[in-house]
Structure formats: structure tokens, C-alpha cells
Scaffold this active site. Structure first.
Site, PDB file in Angstrom:
ATOM      1  N   TYR A 133       1.117  -1.418   0.373  1.00  0.00           N
ATOM      2  CA  TYR A 133       0.414  -0.011   0.462  1.00  0.00           C
ATOM      3  C   TYR A 133       0.793   1.292  -0.117  1.00  0.00           C
ATOM      4  O   TYR A 133       0.678   2.063  -0.799  1.00  0.00           O
ATOM      5  CB  TYR A 133      -0.926   0.084   1.625  1.00  0.00           C
ATOM      6  CG  TYR A 133      -2.097  -1.038   1.327  1.00  0.00           C
ATOM      7  CD1 TYR A 133      -2.143  -1.821   0.595  1.00  0.00           C
ATOM      8  CD2 TYR A 133      -3.153  -0.373   1.880  1.00  0.00           C
ATOM      9  CE1 TYR A 133      -3.231  -2.431   0.376  1.00  0.00           C
ATOM     10  CE2 TYR A 133      -4.153  -1.293   1.624  1.00  0.00           C
ATOM     11  CZ  TYR A 133      -4.646  -2.188   1.101  1.00  0.00           C
ATOM     12  OH  TYR A 133      -5.463  -2.367   0.905  1.00  0.00           O
ATOM     13  N   SER A 166       6.333  -4.008   5.161  1.00  0.00           N
ATOM     14  CA  SER A 166       6.246  -5.737   5.675  1.00  0.00           C
ATOM     15  C   SER A 166       6.292  -7.213   5.127  1.00  0.00           C
ATOM     16  O   SER A 166       6.522  -7.816   5.366  1.00  0.00           O
ATOM     17  CB  SER A 166       5.332  -5.811   7.090  1.00  0.00           C
ATOM     18  OG  SER A 166       4.866  -4.962   7.862  1.00  0.00           O
ATOM     19  N   GLU A 255      -8.366  -5.288   8.578  1.00  0.00           N
ATOM     20  CA  GLU A 255      -6.099  -4.974   9.542  1.00  0.00           C
ATOM     21  C   GLU A 255      -6.417  -4.330  10.625  1.00  0.00           C
ATOM     22  O   GLU A 255      -5.797  -4.225  11.738  1.00  0.00           O
ATOM     23  CB  GLU A 255      -5.898  -3.662   8.396  1.00  0.00           C
ATOM     24  CG  GLU A 255      -4.183  -4.005   8.812  1.00  0.00           C
ATOM     25  CD  GLU A 255      -3.597  -3.087   8.018  1.00  0.00           C
ATOM     26  OE1 GLU A 255      -3.652  -2.918   6.863  1.00  0.00           O
ATOM     27  OE2 GLU A 255      -2.025  -2.801   8.499  1.00  0.00           O
TER      28      GLU A 255
END
Ligand SMILES: Cc1cc2nc3c(=O)[nH]c(=O)nc-3n(C[C@H](O)[C@H](O)[C@H](O)COP(=O)(O)OP(=O)(O)OC[C@H]3O[C@@H](n4cnc5c(N)ncnc54)[C@H](O)[C@@H]3O)c2cc1C
Ligand SMILES: Cc1cc2nc3c(=O)[nH]c(=O)nc-3n(C[C@H](O)[C@H](O)[C@H](O)COP(=O)(O)OP(=O)(O)OC[C@H]3O[C@@H](n4cnc5c(N)ncnc54)[C@H](O)[C@@H]3O)c2cc1C
Lengths: 403, 379
Positions: A133, A166, A255
Site C-alpha cells: 500500500y 512488512s 487490518e
């Protein structure tokens, strides 16, 4: 006896029989959790057995439909499973971004074929996903993202850069937001696309964190060709082209929901009770109170806040299961959980005193208290900063006008 | 006495600012952190500091010092805090120099103060015996033997303990563990074979060591201050240490705040500078106000040490409590307001966060000092 009560008895027995003793050691941490993926190696025989048994029962993703590897549990049943799992302190058999983020978005927006390919692979722990993102210029203002995606007939051509991805260096696939229309208003030109990290032209560069470790990366796309489809009815794009923002937002709510339901004060791998831990480390005074009045007060306050938080998770989850979903209130949980998690690690550092601030000869040891404390500074930044959550609460929950 | 710097002190500040920006900026500290030299600091830099009179900043001119007093020491520490400069300044020039100048005999002054001023000899103060600051709790034993004492025990997290040439050790000569009476300070050579020093790496990449002493023979001449009456001296030395540490943290807090406000004026999201969002503006404004409060407390404590050393304890506690809180807030806000970049190792704000954490714990955190304040105020 009601069906749910029967279910509870069944689940309890199943857990007792199938969860290995070694897997009943409390909450998972980033170090000991089972992530899955092409490069995955089980850390122990017990971890493997637990994963395989859960998989056979559909319990790696309990609420997903059976045809995609789940157990098809209702929300009420899933809650019982969770409660019973926590009652014996069992780890989750598998946890990763595929389960907590991509899965729910695919369930809402994917075609049957997309679900059959991707959900099944997630449930089986075969593919590890990362989230593409954020970009250098698009953090809180995610919708201003610029990674360019061009239509080349039979494939898409992608150029640009993501940041703070990540685990990009150890993930197999990436779910990515790209810009397919540069002329449309910013929210209307974004597309949600699934990309194999092995594609030519993708490179990653790990970024070291203040904790001394590197769980996240810069991800570069240099003329990356992505097939339009991975099979019949199985497009690489999820939802419609230029309508990716809807998918992206749905995923962010999940999330946040995930980030907002981790037992916060304990953070990862903290002691059962901060207060008792402090009493052991510091001792009590003659009146039976912790021999540090200021610290005692801070710990008690944090434990009460944590308690209220956990009750709120329970209440909002029950409300959501009974009715219309959590919606923007997930922002409240995300904010509260990340602040409490940070406070928990800060208090632990205070309890340990100077010992907490020691590191190894080669730097900060992975999994050490100092490592956790430093890493958790990121909790109020990742998944939307605390400020962004406040903006969402102001706008969506309270209906306040914009600045 | 106005609560501002005088002309001389301002000149010192400018000089320190210029010198450190050139010779010991944060990049230099990073080098020390990453290359891990055994000393934990750069000896050449320390020599240059000593040449400029910094090593003897509080030492009187009769002993080769520059006689700037504690305000001068604080001015330097503040600039070091801005640059995260690692050096033996704190242990040697503040703790060591205070101990000897305030409590030493003429002979001890003659033997030690010039060596401090020249930067030749390094000192460390060994007080705490556990992970939490507690200067009243001393079990380290000094047992009379012959015409002297035998020292045995352990000390933890002694700043610069592994590089020091001389140690000032708080030991128990009489009384029970928590008894303020019966503590005596000893000044000993650090390289005695009875002393084992174990380097303990800390998250701020500064130096500390655990010491263990096994049967070190000393004489009455090695006592610093009064026999059994060392607690008062210890409080004095700690007060000076607390004030100067506060000045250092104040520098770190100001620097990290400056970097943050610069970032608020530069970073854009949603088509505007993030500094235009009131959610950040108000916190920045609040922090700026807190920083002003902190600076006043620090300057007052330093001035008190210069004017009435024996009675400066309360303002030193005020300074340490206030800076502990404000500097932590400033470093946390710096990380938060930077977003993702704030938690990367490459960016400096994390280094300040780590240093401030260790400094605010050293010699008592805000909780310790508010408690101390309350006790001394009779409640
Ligand atoms: C450890 C970690 C892991 C991450 N993992 C991933 C990942 O896997 N995938 C991914 O895509 N991203 C990931 N991120 C990125 C994360 O989502 C972004 O860092 C975050 O959204 C903030 O963006 P930014 O860093 O650009 O900060 P900015 O958006 O530049 O924010 C800077 C500051 O301005 C504030 N601010 C911005 N806008 C406003 C406003 N309107 N009102 C008030 N304040 C405002 C912010 O709250 C923050 O304090 C991760 C980040 C971290 C730290
Ligand atoms: C005890 C008292 C004595 C006073 N004495 C005097 C006097 O002697 N002379 C005189 O002229 N006036 C006086 N006032 C009036 C005072 O100046 C106003 O009350 C004040 O300016 C706020 O205006 P308001 O009441 O219209 O509230 P509003 O301006 O309507 O404010 C309502 C709320 O919105 C907040 N708010 C408003 N604008 C912003 C913004 N841009 N950003 C963020 N938050 C904002 C405010 O902080 C407040 O919480 C006095 C008020 C009080 C309470």
C-alpha cells in the site's frame, strides 16, 4: 442443550485431544508464530503437528467456507473456538497477512475462481502475502499513491515504488494498490492487484528499524509484467479496475480489526500480570504495596485501562455479530490497542530498570525486552497512524465536519 | 540573579555549538556505535575537549580548570545532548570533579583536579547495586582491617566504569543496608587486580560496566569525605549529576523537537504540509510550552549548584523529574509525528529516544524524584 453449548463441548474436547502441550504456551509472538509460505520451515515438530491437525479440521481459517479450506463456522461458533483456545493458552495454528487482511477482502470482492486459488493456498499455509500500500509520498494520504499500472493488452505493466512493506523479502505474493487512471479524481483511479513476488522486475531492499532488526522493506517495480488473469474468471485484479479503493478500504477495516484485538497490555510475550511481575522484581513495602508508589499507580491505571479495553472488544464484537458490523469503531480499537501496547512495553522497561536497557555485545537481541519496546513504537504508526484513526472517528463515528 | 546566561556563558555556548557541530555531530556518534571501539568514545575528541577547558569546566583555575561552574557544565552538556556526543565528560568532569572539589582533602585535590582538567585521568562513580537507582541502599562492604579497610561487593551499571582510571565507590562501613548513616566514599585505582570490570552494552550505545570487587585493601587516606558520613557527599555528587544530566536531556529534547517542527513544515500529505493539521499543531504547541518549563528548571538547578551547593538538592530533583518527562515526551512525539520514517534506524530521532530513556533512568527517573520531593517536603 443448545447447539452452541454442544459446539463448545465438542471444540473443548477437540482442542484437548489435538493441541500439543508445547503449543499451549500463551499468545503467539512474531518469533514463534507459524507464518507459512514457500520458504516456511516449522520451528518444531509440535508446531507442525498442530498446524496439520488444525488444517484438516478447517481451523487455520475457521470462518472461511469449507470449499476454500475453512470450517465454515458462524461468528458465534468462531468466538467459542477462540475462547476455548485461549482457555488452554493455545497458540493460533497459523497467522499471517493472508488470513487477517487479504482473505476477508477476497471473500467480499473475489470471484469463485480467485477464492479457490488464493484462499485455499492461504488456508493451507502455502503462500505468504505482503501488503503493498504505502509509498514514499503516500502514507496517511494513501489515495495519493502513484505506482503506475498500464494496460498492455494481455498484461499489466507496473512501475513504481512501495515502502514499509512488512516482510516483503520473505513473502511469496503481494497485494498491491496501483494507479490505473492518472486523470480521474485520486480515489477513482486506483486498482487492487495480486502479484507474484517472483515476477521479473521486482526487487526489495530491507530497512533496518530502531529495534535493530529489519522486518520491512522498500519494494521496487521496474517494468513488471503482470498477467491479466491467472485462469478463467481468475483475474489478477480484485474487484473492478479503477475501483480498488473499495477493496483497499474493506481490507483496512479488517487490518484495524486485527490490530485492535491483540491483548494489548501484554503486547507480545509479556508477563501475565504486570503488577505481579513488578512485585516480584521490585518487592513490596511494609504495607504490602509495590515499593515504588509512582510506578504502582501507573501499572494499576494501565491494567484497569486494559481490562476496560478487553471488555470493549468483547462488547463491540458481540454487537457486530448481532448486527451491522464493527465499521469505523474499529478505529477506536486500533488506537486504544496500539497505545496500550506501547504503554505495556514502557512499563516493562520501567520495571526492569537498567537491566531492561542492556543489549547484547552485537546489538539489540531479537525478542528481548528492549527489542519489543522499540519495535512497538511502530504500533501507533502502522495500519494508519493514531492521528488518522482520530480523523476517522471524528468524521465517521461522530459526524464532525472537516477542517 | 537573573535566570539567564551571562555573556561569558553565552560565548561558551556558541563555542560548544560550533565545535560539536563540526567535530562531534550525530554522525560521529553513529560511527562510535557501529564500529564499537573498546573505549566507547573517541580519545582524540576528548583531548580536544580538554584543551578547550571542558574537562575542567567546574574545576577552579588554581587546579588548571576553567572555573565555569555548573552553569558552564550544563551549557556544554546541553550542546552534547543536541549532538548525542559520547565522551567521558559526565563521569569525569562532573561526577569525579564534584566529588573531589567539594569533598576532597587539599591533598586529594592537588592529586586529582589537575589530572581531571587535563583530561588525562578518567573517573567513574559506583553507587547503585541493582537495576533501580537507590543510593540509600548500599551493601557493598568496607570492613576495617589493620589501619585500613577491605572492600568487597558488586556495583551495577557504572557509567564509564570500564574505561575509568579511578573509581569513587560508595561502601558500607557501618549500619544496615538501608541506613543512610554508615556509608563511606572511597577513591581507588580502577586497575587494581581485585577489581573485575564487565562491560555492559546499553541500548543508548554508551558505556557502562558492572564491577565486582573482591578483597581490595585500602587505607584511611583513600576515604573521600567523612567516614560513615558519605551519604551527604553522595547526595551532593548525585545532585550535580542530576542537574547536568538534565541539561543533556534538555539539549536532546530541544534538538529532536527542532527536527520535528522542521519536518512538520516540510512533509506533505493530503496536498498540504502536515504541520497545518491542528491535531499536530496543538501537540507541538503543548510540547514547546513544556520545553520552556523544562529549560527553566534546568537552569535554576545549575545556578543553585553554583550559588549554594549544599542546598541545591530540591531543584536538582525538580530538574531531573521535569526533564525526564518532557524529554521522553519530546522523543516519543518526534517518532510519532514522523510516521514510518521515525522508526527507522537510519533516521536520527530513534537515537535520541534511546539515549533519553537511559539518561532519564540514571540517578532516578521522574517517579523517583517526585517521591523524593514529596518525602523531603514532609508528605
Ligand atoms: C513497522 C511498520 C510496518 C508497516 N507495514 C506496512 C506494510 O506491510 N504495508 C504497507 O503498505 N505499509 C506498511 N506500513 C506503513 C504505514 O501504513 C505508514 O507508515 C503509515 O500509514 C503512515 O504513513 P507515513 O509513514 O508516510 O507517515 P505520514 O503520513 O507522512 O505521517 C507523518 C505524521 O503526520 C500525521 N498526519 C498525516 N496526516 C494527518 C492528518 N490529516 N491529520 C493529522 N495528522 C496527520 C501522521 O499521523 C504522522 O504523525 C508500515 C509502517 C510501519 C512503521
Ligand atoms: C471566564 C471568562 C472570561 C472572559 N472574559 C472576557 C473578556 O474580558 N473580554 C472578552 O472580550 N471576552 C471574554 N471572554 C470570552 C472569551 O474570550 C471567549 O469565550 C473565547 O474567546 C471563546 O469564544 P466562544 O465562547 O465563542 O467559544 P468558541 O470560539 O465558539 O469555542 C468553542 C470551542 O471550540 C474551540 N475552538 C474554537 N476555535 C477553534 C480553532 N480554530 N481550533 C480549535 N478549537 C477551536 C474552543 O477552544 C472551544 O473549546 C471570557 C470568557 C470566559 C469563559
Amino acid at each position: 442443550m443448545s447447539d452452541l453449548e454442544n459446539f463448545r463441548i465438542e471444540v473443548r474436547a477437540w482442542l484437548q485431544e489435538n493441541c500439543p502441550e508445547e503449543m499451549r504456551d500463551g499468545d503467539i509472538t512474531a518469533e514463534n508464530q507459524c507464518w507459512g509460505g514457500r520458504q516456511w520451515e516449522f520451528q518444531s515438530e509440535a508446531q507442525k503437528i498442530w498446524f496439520e491437525r488444525a488444517l484438516a479440521k478447517g481451523y487455520t481459517v475457521p470462518t472461511w467456507p469449507k470449499e476454500y479450506g475453512g470450517a465454515g463456522l458462524s461468528a458465534d461458533q468462531a468466538k467459542i473456538l477462540d475462547e476455548e483456545r485461549q482457555a488452554i493458552n493455545a497458540r493460533k495454528p497459523l497467522s499471517n497477512f493472508g488470513i487477517s487482511m487479504l482473505g476477508p477482502a477476497l471473500l467480499a470482492f473475489g470471484t469463485h475462481e480467485q477464492k479457490a486459488q488464493h484462499l485455499t493456498a492461504i488456508a493451507r499455509g502455502e503462500i505468504r502475502w505482503c501488503q503493498g500500500y504505502s509509498e514514499p509520498g503516500a502514507g496517511s494520504d494513501l489515495a495519493s499513491l502513484k505506482t503506475k499500472c498500464e494496460d498492455k493488452g494481455d498484461h499489466w505493466l507496473i512501475n513504481g515504488q512501495k515502502v514499509w512493506t512488512s516482510n516483503a523479502d520473505i513473502s511469496d505474493w503481494i497485494f498491491c494498490l496501483v494507479r490505473t487512471d492518472f486523470d480521474a479524481p485520486k480515489h477513482k483511479g486506483i486498482t487492487f492487484i495480486l502479484i507474484d513476488m517472483a515476477s521479473e522486475g521486482i526487487s526489495v531492499k530491507p530497512i533496518v528499524l530502531i529495534s535493530g532488526h529489519s522486518p520491512f522493506c522498500e519494494t521496487f517495480f521496474d517494468n513488471v509484467k503482470v498477467p491479466k488473469s491467472y485462469g478463467e474468471n481468475n483475474a489478477s485484479v480484485v474487484g473492478e479496475v479503477n475501483r480498488g479503493w473499495d477493496v483497499a478500504k474493506n481490507l483496512l477495516v479488517h487490518e484495524r480489526g486485527m490490530l485492535g484485538t491483540m491483548s494489548p497490555l501484554r503486547g507480545t510475550s509479556g508477563p501475565e500480570s504486570l503488577g505481579k511481575h513488578a512485585a516480584e522484581k521490585i518487592g513490596l513495602d511494609a504495607t504490602g504495596r509495590l515499593d515504588d508508589p509512582a510506578l504502582r499507580q501507573s501499572i494499576a491505571q494501565a491494567e484497569l485501562d486494559d481490562w476496560a479495553y478487553n471488555l470493549t472488544v468483547e462488547r463491540l464484537t458481540d454487537e457486530a455479530n448481532a448486527g451491522s458490523g464493527l465499521g469505523a469503531k474499529s478505529s477506536m480499537l486500533k488506537y486504544a490497542a496500539s497505545e496500550l501496547t506501547k504503554r505495556g512495553t514502557e512499563l516493562l522497561m520501567e520495571i526492569e530498570g537498567t537491566t531492561g536497557a542492556t543489549i547484547g555485545e552485537d546489538g539489540i537481541e531479537y525478542g528481548s525486552l528492549a527489542n519489543n519496546w522499540l519495535y512497538h513504537r511502530a504500533y501507533s504508526i502502522l495500519g494508519g497512524t493514531t492521528e488518522v484513526q482520530f480523523n476517522i472517528i471524528s468524521k465517521r463515528v461522530l459526524g464532525l465536519p472537516s477542517e | 540573579m537573573p535566570l539567564i546566561l551571562n555573556e561569558e556563558q553565552e560565548m561558551l555556548q556558541d563555542a560548544a555549538n560550533g565545535f560539536l557541530a563540526e567535530k562531534a555531530p550525530v554522525a560521529a556518534f553513529r560511527k562510535v556505535r557501529d564500529n564499537k571501539p573498546a573505549d566507547g568514545f573517541c580519545r582524540e575528541l576528548w583531548s580536544e575537549m580538554a584543551e578547550m577547558g571542558w574537562a575542567g569546566i567546574i574545576v577552579g583555575e588554581e587546579h588548571g580548570g576553567s572555573g565555569f561552574g555548573y552553569v558552564g557544565a550544563g551549557v556544554l552538556a546541553e550542546q552534547m545532548g543536541r549532538n548525542l556526543t559520547a565522551s567521558p565528560f559526565f563521569s569525569t568532569s562532573v561526577l569525579g570533579a564534584t566529588a573531589i572539589q567539594q569533598y576532597g582533602t587539599e591533598k586529594q585535590k592537588a592529586e586529582n583536579l589537575a589530572a581531571i582538567s587535563s583530561g588525562e585521568t578518567l573517573y567513574a562513580l559506583a553507587v547503585d547495586e541493582g537495576p533501580r537507582h537507590n543510593p540509600g541502599r548500599i551493601a557493598f562492604s568496607a570492613i576495617p582491617s589493620g589501619n585500613g579497610f577491605t572492600l568487597s561487593g558488586t556495583k551495577t551499571f557504572v557509567a564509564d566504569g570500564h574505561v575509568a582510571d579511578k573509581l569513587i565507590i560508595a561502601a558500607r562501613t557501618s549500619g544496615e543496608q538501608d541506613d543512610p548513616h554508615g556509608i563511606t566514599l572511597f577513591l581507588v585505582d580502577a586497575d587494581a587486580p581485585e577489581i573485575t570490570r564487565e562491560h555492559t552494552p546499553m541500548v543508548d550505545s554508551r558505556n557502562a560496566a558492572n564491577l565486582s570487587v573482591d578483597g581490595l585493601e585500602v587505607t584511611g587516606d583513600d576515604i573521600l569525605g567523612e567516614l560513615d558520613g558519605g551519604f551527604g557527599a553522595l547526595e551532593g555528587i548525585l545532585s550535580a549529576g542530576r542537574a547536568v544530566l538534565s541539561a543533556e536531556m534538555s539539549g536532546s529534547a530541544q534538538q529532536v523537537f527542532d527536527v520535528t517542527t522542521d519536518y512538520l513544515k516540510e512533509r506533505e500529505q493530503f496536498g498540504q504540509k502536515i504541520g497545518s493539521f491542528q491535531g499536530l499543531q496543538h501537540r507541538a504547541a503543548q510540547l514547546a510550552t513544556e520545553i520552556e518549563m523544562m529549560k527553566s528548571a534546568v537552569l535554576k538547578s545549575l545556578k543553585d549548584l553554583d550559588q549554594d551547593f549544599a542546598n541545591a538538592g530540591m531543584t536538582c530533583s525538580l530538574a531531573k523529574a521535569k526533564t525526564g518527562q518532557v524529554a521522553q515526551l519530546a522523543t516519543k512525539e518526534a517518532i510519532q509525528m514522523h510516521g514510518g520514517i521515525g522508526v527507522t534506524d537510519e533516521y536520527d530521532v530513534g537515537l535520541y529516544f534511546k539515549r533519553v530513556h537511559v539518561a532519564q533512568q540514571m540517578f532516578g527517573d521522574a517517579g523517583f524524584h517526585s517521591d523524593r520531593w514529596a518525602k523531603k517536603s514532609g508528605y
